[in-house]
Design a protein around this motif. Structure first.
Motif, mmCIF file in Angstrom:
data_model
loop_
_atom_site.group_PDB
_atom_site.id
_atom_site.type_symbol
_atom_site.label_atom_id
_atom_site.label_comp_id
_atom_site.label_asym_id
_atom_site.label_seq_id
_atom_site.Cartn_x
_atom_site.Cartn_y
_atom_site.Cartn_z
ATOM 1 N N GLN A 59 0.825 -1.208 0.000
ATOM 2 C CA GLN A 59 0.000 0.000 0.000
ATOM 3 C C GLN A 59 0.857 1.255 0.000
ATOM 4 N N LEU A 60 1.935 1.229 0.780
ATOM 5 C CA LEU A 60 2.842 2.380 0.818
ATOM 6 C C LEU A 60 3.480 2.622 -0.547
ATOM 7 N N MET A 61 3.977 1.542 -1.169
ATOM 8 C CA MET A 61 4.664 1.700 -2.452
ATOM 9 C C MET A 61 3.718 2.150 -3.562
ATOM 10 N N LEU A 62 2.449 1.789 -3.457
ATOM 11 C CA LEU A 62 1.485 2.161 -4.482
ATOM 12 C C LEU A 62 0.825 3.514 -4.201
ATOM 13 N N GLY A 95 20.118 -5.554 -18.470
ATOM 14 C CA GLY A 95 19.957 -4.116 -18.555
ATOM 15 C C GLY A 95 19.095 -3.670 -17.391
ATOM 16 N N VAL A 96 19.528 -2.669 -16.648
ATOM 17 C CA VAL A 96 18.835 -2.230 -15.451
ATOM 18 C C VAL A 96 18.083 -0.945 -15.742
ATOM 19 N N LYS A 97 16.819 -0.889 -15.308
ATOM 20 C CA LYS A 97 16.019 0.316 -15.486
ATOM 21 C C LYS A 97 15.120 0.516 -14.281
ATOM 22 N N SER A 98 14.794 1.769 -13.995
ATOM 23 C CA SER A 98 13.871 2.071 -12.903
ATOM 24 C C SER A 98 12.448 1.862 -13.379
ATOM 25 N N VAL A 99 11.627 1.323 -12.494
ATOM 26 C CA VAL A 99 10.215 1.115 -12.835
ATOM 27 C C VAL A 99 9.342 1.566 -11.675
ATOM 28 N N ASP A 100 8.103 1.872 -11.994
ATOM 29 C CA ASP A 100 7.122 2.212 -10.985
ATOM 30 C C ASP A 100 6.556 0.915 -10.409
ATOM 31 N N ALA A 101 6.328 0.895 -9.095
ATOM 32 C CA ALA A 101 5.832 -0.323 -8.441
ATOM 33 C C ALA A 101 4.513 -0.811 -9.043
ATOM 34 N N SER A 102 3.685 0.120 -9.508
ATOM 35 C CA SER A 102 2.381 -0.276 -10.049
ATOM 36 C C SER A 102 2.499 -1.018 -11.378
ATOM 37 N N PRO A 148 6.791 -10.475 -17.348
ATOM 38 C CA PRO A 148 6.295 -9.124 -17.112
ATOM 39 C C PRO A 148 6.728 -8.148 -18.211
ATOM 40 N N ALA A 149 5.785 -7.327 -18.626
ATOM 41 C CA ALA A 149 6.083 -6.278 -19.611
ATOM 42 C C ALA A 149 6.318 -4.988 -18.840
ATOM 43 N N ILE A 150 7.423 -4.961 -18.091
ATOM 44 C CA ILE A 150 7.733 -3.803 -17.258
ATOM 45 C C ILE A 150 8.392 -2.737 -18.130
ATOM 46 N N THR A 151 7.813 -1.562 -18.131
ATOM 47 C CA THR A 151 8.328 -0.481 -18.965
ATOM 48 C C THR A 151 9.131 0.498 -18.135
ATOM 49 N N ALA A 152 10.057 1.173 -18.793
ATOM 50 C CA ALA A 152 10.902 2.153 -18.101
ATOM 51 C C ALA A 152 10.070 3.350 -17.662
ATOM 52 N N GLN A 153 10.442 3.904 -16.538
ATOM 53 C CA GLN A 153 9.781 5.107 -16.024
ATOM 54 C C GLN A 153 10.713 6.284 -16.259
ATOM 55 N N SER A 154 10.194 7.386 -16.747
ATOM 56 C CA SER A 154 11.045 8.525 -17.059
ATOM 57 C C SER A 154 11.580 9.168 -15.791
ATOM 58 N N SER A 155 10.720 9.538 -14.851
ATOM 59 C CA SER A 155 11.129 10.116 -13.580
ATOM 60 C C SER A 155 9.899 10.329 -12.723
ATOM 61 N N PRO A 156 10.030 10.374 -11.404
ATOM 62 C CA PRO A 156 11.230 10.086 -10.640
ATOM 63 C C PRO A 156 11.399 8.584 -10.481
ATOM 64 N N PRO A 157 12.607 8.103 -10.213
ATOM 65 C CA PRO A 157 12.801 6.673 -10.033
ATOM 66 C C PRO A 157 12.083 6.194 -8.773
ATOM 67 N N SER A 158 11.570 4.995 -8.814
ATOM 68 C CA SER A 158 10.904 4.431 -7.639
ATOM 69 C C SER A 158 11.880 3.529 -6.904
ATOM 70 N N ALA A 159 11.357 2.848 -5.877
ATOM 71 C CA ALA A 159 12.211 1.970 -5.082
ATOM 72 C C ALA A 159 12.464 0.640 -5.766
ATOM 73 N N THR A 160 11.868 0.415 -6.913
ATOM 74 C CA THR A 160 11.964 -0.888 -7.562
ATOM 75 C C THR A 160 12.813 -0.824 -8.813
ATOM 76 N N GLN A 161 13.681 -1.804 -8.975
ATOM 77 C CA GLN A 161 14.507 -1.918 -10.173
ATOM 78 C C GLN A 161 14.220 -3.272 -10.787
ATOM 79 N N THR A 162 14.327 -3.379 -12.073
ATOM 80 C CA THR A 162 14.176 -4.678 -12.712
ATOM 81 C C THR A 162 15.323 -4.909 -13.672
ATOM 82 N N ALA A 163 15.641 -6.161 -13.869
ATOM 83 C CA ALA A 163 16.649 -6.518 -14.864
ATOM 84 C C ALA A 163 16.098 -7.676 -15.662
ATOM 85 N N GLU A 164 16.045 -7.534 -16.965
ATOM 86 C CA GLU A 164 15.504 -8.597 -17.808
ATOM 87 C C GLU A 164 16.458 -8.917 -18.943
ATOM 88 N N PRO A 165 16.761 -10.189 -19.182
ATOM 89 C CA PRO A 165 17.579 -10.540 -20.327
ATOM 90 C C PRO A 165 16.771 -10.369 -21.607
#
Length: 202
Positions: free
Chosen positions: A9-12, A52-59, A163-180
């Protein structure tokens, strides 16, 4: 409500980034610095695996993956998770690794072998339970990782559940993903051991 659901709930919450900033401001500077360093070290472990590492939104993270990650993080923070013999703890920040197929286990990079699976058991999708077949026939398992602070969470999915996790432009969230970029057959992600941390014989 469980700690996992409270964290979710906090992250969302739309003001999560503001709350995170306020929390950092009241946390002892030394702990913030150590956590930042451990988070960067974890990011380097993921990069060393060729992700490849990118910032994503928790939602944008699927619920099954978000809850699995937050559940093991909550257990680790509460001191109730199983750990390797090096007993990694939140108040002694360092990169740590967990896996969807080993619920409640948190290990240091040197003990990542404890998250291993028996041969032939590493083809099950962690999202739907599908037993993946041959990569040559388009039914391989995708071995991925997602990062929350210093915690790296490994998981594997079939092509339909990836997961089709898309990059977030800004601000970065607490979650990072790495996908081959391509499926890795029946293998799982294996974070490398840091090269500069050798134990001296006593």
């Amino acid at each position: 409500m469980t700690p996992t659901l409270v964290l979710e709930q906090l992250m969302l919450h739309p003001r999560f980034n503001e709350l995170a900033t306020l929390t950092r401001a009241i946390t002892p500077v030394g702990l913030v610095d150590q956590t930042d360093r451990a988070t960067e070290d974890a990011r380097q472990v993921m990069a060393a695996e060729g992700h490849g590492v990118k910032s994503v939104d928790a939602s944008s993270v699927p619920g099954w993956l978000r809850l699995g990650l937050l559940d093991v993080y909550a257990q680790w923070a509460a001191g109730t998770a199983d750990t390797c013999r090096h007993q990694p703890a939140v108040d002694r920040p360092m990169p740590v690794i967990a896996a969807a197929w080993r619920p409640g286990l948190v290990v240091c990079p040197a003990c990542v072998h404890l998250t291993g699976l028996p041969r032939g058991a590493d083809t099950t999708c962690d999202a739907c339970g599908h037993q993946c077949g041959d990569l040559a026939h388009g039914d391989g398992i995708y071995a991925d990782m997602i990062q929350l602070g210093p915690l790296i969470y490994q998981y594997g999915t079939c092509g339909d559940c990836r997961p089709a996790i898309t990059a977030q432009s800004s601000p970065p969230s607490a979650t990072q993903t790495a996908e081959p970029a391509t499926p890795r057959g029946t293998g799982r992600a294996r974070p490398a051991r840091p090269h500069n941390r050798r134990r001296r014989p006593r």
